[in-house]
Design an enzyme around this catalytic site. Structure first.
Site, PDB file in Angstrom:
ATOM      1  N   SER A 278      -5.661 -12.638   3.962  1.00  0.00           N
ATOM      2  CA  SER A 278      -5.861 -11.670   5.045  1.00  0.00           C
ATOM      3  C   SER A 278      -7.350 -11.449   5.288  1.00  0.00           C
ATOM      4  O   SER A 278      -8.145 -11.461   4.342  1.00  0.00           O
ATOM      5  CB  SER A 278      -5.173 -10.356   4.671  1.00  0.00           C
ATOM      6  OG  SER A 278      -5.423  -9.371   5.654  1.00  0.00           O
TER       7      SER A 278
ATOM      8  N   CYS B 126      -0.356   1.903   1.782  1.00  0.00           N
ATOM      9  CA  CYS B 126       0.866   2.068   2.557  1.00  0.00           C
ATOM     10  C   CYS B 126       1.745   3.148   1.966  1.00  0.00           C
ATOM     11  O   CYS B 126       2.545   3.749   2.664  1.00  0.00           O
ATOM     12  CB  CYS B 126       1.639   0.762   2.640  1.00  0.00           C
ATOM     13  SG  CYS B 126       0.849  -0.601   1.833  1.00  0.00           S
TER      14      CYS B 126
ATOM     15  N   GLN C 239      -5.286  -9.977  -2.237  1.00  0.00           N
ATOM     16  CA  GLN C 239      -6.262  -9.197  -3.010  1.00  0.00           C
ATOM     17  C   GLN C 239      -7.221 -10.072  -3.803  1.00  0.00           C
ATOM     18  O   GLN C 239      -8.323  -9.637  -4.131  1.00  0.00           O
ATOM     19  CB  GLN C 239      -5.537  -8.235  -3.964  1.00  0.00           C
ATOM     20  CG  GLN C 239      -4.861  -7.070  -3.271  1.00  0.00           C
ATOM     21  CD  GLN C 239      -5.855  -6.063  -2.691  1.00  0.00           C
ATOM     22  OE1 GLN C 239      -6.997  -5.952  -3.139  1.00  0.00           O
ATOM     23  NE2 GLN C 239      -5.424  -5.326  -1.693  1.00  0.00           N
TER      24      GLN C 239
ATOM     25  N   ASN D  96      -2.452  -5.382  -5.963  1.00  0.00           N
ATOM     26  CA  ASN D  96      -3.273  -4.507  -5.127  1.00  0.00           C
ATOM     27  C   ASN D  96      -3.491  -3.123  -5.731  1.00  0.00           C
ATOM     28  O   ASN D  96      -4.445  -2.455  -5.394  1.00  0.00           O
ATOM     29  CB  ASN D  96      -2.675  -4.386  -3.725  1.00  0.00           C
ATOM     30  CG  ASN D  96      -1.181  -4.150  -3.741  1.00  0.00           C
ATOM     31  OD1 ASN D  96      -0.429  -4.960  -4.290  1.00  0.00           O
ATOM     32  ND2 ASN D  96      -0.742  -3.062  -3.173  1.00  0.00           N
TER      33      ASN D  96
HETATM   34  N1  PLP Z   1      -0.462  -8.392   0.102  1.00  0.00           N
HETATM   35  C1  PLP Z   1      -1.261  -7.634  -0.657  1.00  0.00           C
HETATM   36  C2  PLP Z   1      -1.338  -7.878  -2.123  1.00  0.00           C
HETATM   37  C3  PLP Z   1      -2.042  -6.634  -0.061  1.00  0.00           C
HETATM   38  O1  PLP Z   1      -2.827  -5.877  -0.810  1.00  0.00           O
HETATM   39  C4  PLP Z   1      -1.952  -6.449   1.343  1.00  0.00           C
HETATM   40  C5  PLP Z   1      -2.724  -5.381   2.024  1.00  0.00           C
HETATM   41  O2  PLP Z   1      -2.705  -4.226   1.624  1.00  0.00           O
HETATM   42  C6  PLP Z   1      -1.088  -7.265   2.073  1.00  0.00           C
HETATM   43  C7  PLP Z   1      -0.356  -8.229   1.422  1.00  0.00           C
HETATM   44  C8  PLP Z   1      -0.919  -7.107   3.548  1.00  0.00           C
HETATM   45  O3  PLP Z   1      -2.003  -7.624   4.262  1.00  0.00           O
HETATM   46  P1  PLP Z   1      -2.262  -7.088   5.759  1.00  0.00           P
HETATM   47  O4  PLP Z   1      -2.865  -5.723   5.596  1.00  0.00           O
HETATM   48  O5  PLP Z   1      -3.213  -8.078   6.349  1.00  0.00           O
HETATM   49  O6  PLP Z   1      -0.968  -7.062   6.452  1.00  0.00           O
END
Ligand code: PLP
Length: 405
Positions: free
Chosen positions: A201, A327, A181, A151
């Protein structure tokens, strides 16, 4: 003022066609899908349609798709569900140092609960070395979880090759990949990859937030994360978020139809952005793999300055970008991903991620690089860090100390 949104890896706007599909689920189609009367049956039918669309996008069968409340929940479920399902068989888990926190923090929790976790290192581009995986596999390895695409720096991992290594060692070792991603940006095909579990997602593919799914290969046992009702074939309880599920389905359908065009568009704009930045801004470097990267990801470090300052100057110019992942951008800790690629903390602080969307134009990029160039010049003029104070100087050490408090 016009805004230029270059943070499509954090989230994407919801496609208007998706919104159109979602609205009736709040009004006329409000039934609980578990109810046996007409309203309930209609809602259940809408969910099954969405399940087919999401399955189609990743080459799965509809009955292998389980909707969750987010990509994060899918990742948590994959790791914890497999760990608990298989704890009698072994307690070793392998993942990588560059995973999203949804995987990384779950692995750390499992470690506290007695599981043994190996975090594979990555090279300077963020790539896992298949030889390292081969060496890390043990007789008691029950699960391997390696992300499909990163990401922050966009590096695309060699999942197919990694799966082959795992399955050659032991067919029963479960392979999970976080494809949050990758989805909608590059082809994702569970059969081609050979994975047992895969997380996706909705909000990264122009669908709604708060909806995800876990692909669970037919015949793959997994313990539940939540206890409750019989929804999702007894595997994921909770009254279904029908609107979000239907929206995710529509977004998946649109993503599948437009995948080639979308990634071609992203790549063209991204390559132009990378070229302009590296050419016009001194002491700038591309992070992530030069070729094996997501078509929409351009990520950089700029020496002698802080990512936060860059973000603020971009924001004042009407541009949205990211430093580290969404995050972590609320905190000043350097990105674990950049540190894992071998960058010292001081340099990792100067990171910027710009991610291309469906509507991003070359004119957007020209303007963005103008603002970026000007902003970085100004920041550097004010910065105590420069060529005379290299990254291992006391100035950086002080800055780092400060950040860790
Ligand atoms: N995994 C990756 C690689 C991500 O980039 C993200 C989101 O930022 C997530 C998991 C988490 O997904 P969600 O935002 O739907 O909880």
């Amino acid at each position: 003022m016009k805004r230029i949104y270059l943070d499509n890896a954090a989230t994407t706007p919801v496609d208007t066609r998706v919104v159109e599909k979602m609205i009736p689920m709040f009004s006329t189609e409000y039934g609980n899908p578990s109810s046996i009367y007409a309203e309930g049956r209609e809602a259940a039918k809408a969910i099954e349609g969405a399940r087919r669309e999401v399955a189609d996008l990743i080459g799965a069968a509809p009955e292998e798709i389980y909707f969750t409340g987010s990509g994060t929940e899918a990742d948590n479920w994959a790791l914890r569900g497999i760990a608990e399902q298989n704890k009698k068989r072994g307690n070793h888990i392998i993942t990588s140092a560059v995973e999203h926190h949804a995987v990384l923090h779950t692995a750390q929790e499992l470690e506290k609960e007695g599981f043994d976790v190996t975090y594979l290192p990555v090279d300077e581009y963020g790539m896992v070395n298949p030889e390292d995986l081969k060496k890390a596999l043990r007789d008691d390895t029950i699960l391997v979880s390696i992300m499909m695409a990163n990401n922050e720096i966009g590096t695309v991992e060699p999942i197919k090759e990694l799966v082959e290594i795992v399955k050659d060692h032991n067919k029963r070792t479960v392979f999970h990949t976080d494809a949050v991603q990758a989805l909608g940006n590059i082809p994702v095909d569970v059969k081609d990859l050979g994975v047992d579990l895969l997380s996706v997602s909705g909000h990264k593919i122009y669908g709604p937030k708060g909806i995800g799914a876990l692909y669970v290969r037919k015949g793959q046992p997994i313990k539940n994360l939540l206890e409750g009702g019989a929804q999702e074939k007894n595997k994921r309880p909770g009254t279904e978020n029908t609107a979000a599920i239907v929206g995710f389905g529509e977004a998946a359908k649109i993503a599948k139809e437009g995948l080639d065009e979308h990634s071609k568009h992203q790549k063209e704009i991204r390559d132009y952005l990378i070229e302009q930045v590296l050419e016009r801004i001194p002491d700038s470097y591309l992070t992530g793999h030069p070729e094996e990267r997501l078509p929409g990801n351009a990520s950089f470090i700029f020496d002698y300055i802080e990512g936060e300052g860059i973000l603020l100057s971009l924001d004042m110019g009407g541009i949205s970008g990211s430093s580290g992942s969404a995050c972590t951008s609320g905190s000043l800790d350097p990105s674990h991903v950049l540190l894992a690629t071998g960058l010292p903390a001081g340099r990792a602080h100067g990171s910027l991620r710009l991610t291309i969307g469906r509507d991003t134009t070359k004119e957007d990029i020209d303007y963005t690089v103008d603002v970026l160039e000007e902003g970085i010049k100004r920041l550097r003029a004010m910065s105590p860090l420069d060529k005379d104070h290299p990254i291992d100087s006391d100035v950086y050490k002080e800055a780092d100390k400060h950040h860790h408090h």
